[in-house]
Write a protein that holds these residues in place. Structure first.
Motif, PDB file in Angstrom:
ATOM      1  N   ARG A 121      17.775  13.538  -0.882  1.00 47.69           N
ATOM      2  CA  ARG A 121      16.910  12.487  -0.341  1.00 47.69           C
ATOM      3  C   ARG A 121      17.060  11.219  -1.177  1.00 47.69           C
ATOM      4  N   VAL A 122      16.878  10.095  -0.512  1.00 48.84           N
ATOM      5  CA  VAL A 122      16.975   8.819  -1.225  1.00 48.84           C
ATOM      6  C   VAL A 122      15.897   8.780  -2.301  1.00 48.84           C
ATOM      7  N   LEU A 123      16.304   8.529  -3.547  1.00 50.24           N
ATOM      8  CA  LEU A 123      15.378   8.552  -4.674  1.00 50.24           C
ATOM      9  C   LEU A 123      14.250   7.541  -4.478  1.00 50.24           C
ATOM     10  N   PHE A 124      13.018   8.012  -4.647  1.00 54.24           N
ATOM     11  CA  PHE A 124      11.808   7.199  -4.542  1.00 54.24           C
ATOM     12  C   PHE A 124      11.560   6.669  -3.120  1.00 54.24           C
ATOM     13  N   SER A 125      12.175   7.316  -2.141  1.00 49.10           N
ATOM     14  CA  SER A 125      11.864   6.999  -0.744  1.00 49.10           C
ATOM     15  C   SER A 125      10.606   7.755  -0.343  1.00 49.10           C
ATOM     16  N   ASP A 126      10.075   7.480   0.855  1.00 53.28           N
ATOM     17  CA  ASP A 126       8.876   8.188   1.319  1.00 53.28           C
ATOM     18  C   ASP A 126       9.117   9.694   1.374  1.00 53.28           C
ATOM     19  N   THR A 146       8.148  15.611  -3.424  1.00 49.04           N
ATOM     20  CA  THR A 146       7.759  15.756  -4.831  1.00 49.04           C
ATOM     21  C   THR A 146       6.267  16.012  -4.962  1.00 49.04           C
ATOM     22  N   SER A 147       5.466  15.296  -4.167  1.00 50.64           N
ATOM     23  CA  SER A 147       4.019  15.490  -4.205  1.00 50.64           C
ATOM     24  C   SER A 147       3.649  16.908  -3.779  1.00 50.64           C
ATOM     25  N   GLN A 148       4.305  17.415  -2.727  1.00 50.59           N
ATOM     26  CA  GLN A 148       4.041  18.785  -2.280  1.00 50.59           C
ATOM     27  C   GLN A 148       4.438  19.800  -3.347  1.00 50.59           C
ATOM     28  N   PHE A 149       5.591  19.587  -3.954  1.00 52.60           N
ATOM     29  CA  PHE A 149       6.081  20.503  -4.997  1.00 52.60           C
ATOM     30  C   PHE A 149       5.121  20.541  -6.184  1.00 52.60           C
ATOM     31  N   LEU A 150       4.687  19.372  -6.645  1.00 57.16           N
ATOM     32  CA  LEU A 150       3.785  19.314  -7.800  1.00 57.16           C
ATOM     33  C   LEU A 150       2.404  19.874  -7.463  1.00 57.16           C
ATOM     34  N   TRP A 179       2.214   6.174  -2.755  1.00 54.69           N
ATOM     35  CA  TRP A 179       3.076   7.293  -3.119  1.00 54.69           C
ATOM     36  C   TRP A 179       3.282   7.376  -4.622  1.00 54.69           C
ATOM     37  N   THR A 180       3.401   6.215  -5.267  1.00 51.22           N
ATOM     38  CA  THR A 180       3.597   6.219  -6.722  1.00 51.22           C
ATOM     39  C   THR A 180       2.404   6.825  -7.430  1.00 51.22           C
ATOM     40  N   ASP A 181       1.202   6.387  -7.053  1.00 53.91           N
ATOM     41  CA  ASP A 181       0.020   6.907  -7.758  1.00 53.91           C
ATOM     42  C   ASP A 181      -0.287   8.351  -7.374  1.00 53.91           C
ATOM     43  N   PHE A 228       0.833  -1.199   0.000  1.00 57.74           N
ATOM     44  CA  PHE A 228       0.000   0.000   0.000  1.00 57.74           C
ATOM     45  C   PHE A 228       0.867   1.247   0.000  1.00 57.74           C
ATOM     46  N   ARG A 229       1.925   1.269   0.821  1.00 51.08           N
ATOM     47  CA  ARG A 229       2.812   2.429   0.902  1.00 51.08           C
ATOM     48  C   ARG A 229       3.453   2.716  -0.452  1.00 51.08           C
TER      49      ARG A 229
END
Length: 232
Positions: free
Chosen positions: A121-126, A132-136, A67-69, A62-63
């Motif tokens: 930050r570690v790429l594709f980490s939480d 990235t979600s906040q920025f977009l 985050w991916t979607d 789920f995690r």
């Protein structure tokens, strides 16, 4: 209690899917052909909402999926708002060619900047996905303002596009405010998620009203009672 909150979010998930399905059903009268990218976004959102529910019991899956979607959907929405901003400009607008180039540049900027800003930050980490979600989300909010400006300056503005813009504005503003709540209430992330889900449903409700079939015009109903009939 955790059990009550889980029940609330289950109800919200089903209500969200019902509203998403309603928007898709309302597109069968021809709207899907005029706004294909928007309805594709709704269809993808419906699928991801269902899959989130499917993976809810598997915490790790789920995690990763969540985050991916989330990032993918915000990025898709960014592209849709950009294209609709261009679509809402007057056909004879002199800035239309320049706007096209500016929108492509903005999209490229949105794709590249998360990798530059969050390089530590570690790429594709939480943490990377969260940033990235906040920025977009912030980017979509700015593009929505540009969208509104384009609609306001167009005297022949599409009333459906106006409601689409309103729904996006409500959903994105709610998501941005929810991020703020999560920063302030670190130990109570649920409140931010609840606010985000609620405003998302309000946005979906606005989109349903945008595509709701209109009543037949008075002209199509024939002459009203008492109106004079001209005979020869």
């Amino acid at each position: 209690s955790p059990a009550l909150l889980d029940s609330v979010f289950t109800v919200i998930a089903f209500a969200t899917m019902a509203l998403q399905a309603a928007v898709l059903l309302l597109s069968v009268n021809g709207h899907a052909r005029k706004y294909p990218s928007f309805f594709a976004y709704i269809a993808i959102s419906l699928a991801t909402t269902a899959l989130e529910g499917y993976y809810r019991d598997n915490r790790e899956m789920f995690r990763q999926f969540y985050w991916t979607d989330q990032v993918a959907l915000v990025l898709i929405l960014f592209m849709i708002v950009s294209s609709m901003t261009y679509q809402s400009m007057p056909d004879d607008s002199k800035i239309r060619p320049l706007a096209s180039k500016a929108l492509f540049a903005t999209l490229f900027f949105a794709l590249v900047m998360p990798f530059a800003i969050f390089h530590n930050r570690v790429l594709f980490s939480d943490r990377w996905f969260r940033g990235t979600s906040q920025f977009l989300t912030f980017g979509v909010g700015l593009m929505t303002l540009v969208f509104w400006m384009a609609l306001i300056t167009n005297k022949k503005r599409d009333p459906i596009l106006v409601k689409i813009a309103l729904g996006i504005g409500v959903a994105i503003a709610g998501e941005a405010f929810a991020w703020g709540l999560k920063q302030l209430l670190v130990r109570h992330q649920t409140y931010g998620n609840l606010f985000d889900s609620t405003t998302n449903m309000i946005g979906l409700g606005i989109w349903c009203s945008a595509f709701w079939p209109k009543r037949a015009n008075a002209d199509a109903q024939g002459p009203t009672t008492g109106s004079p009939q001209i005979t020869e």
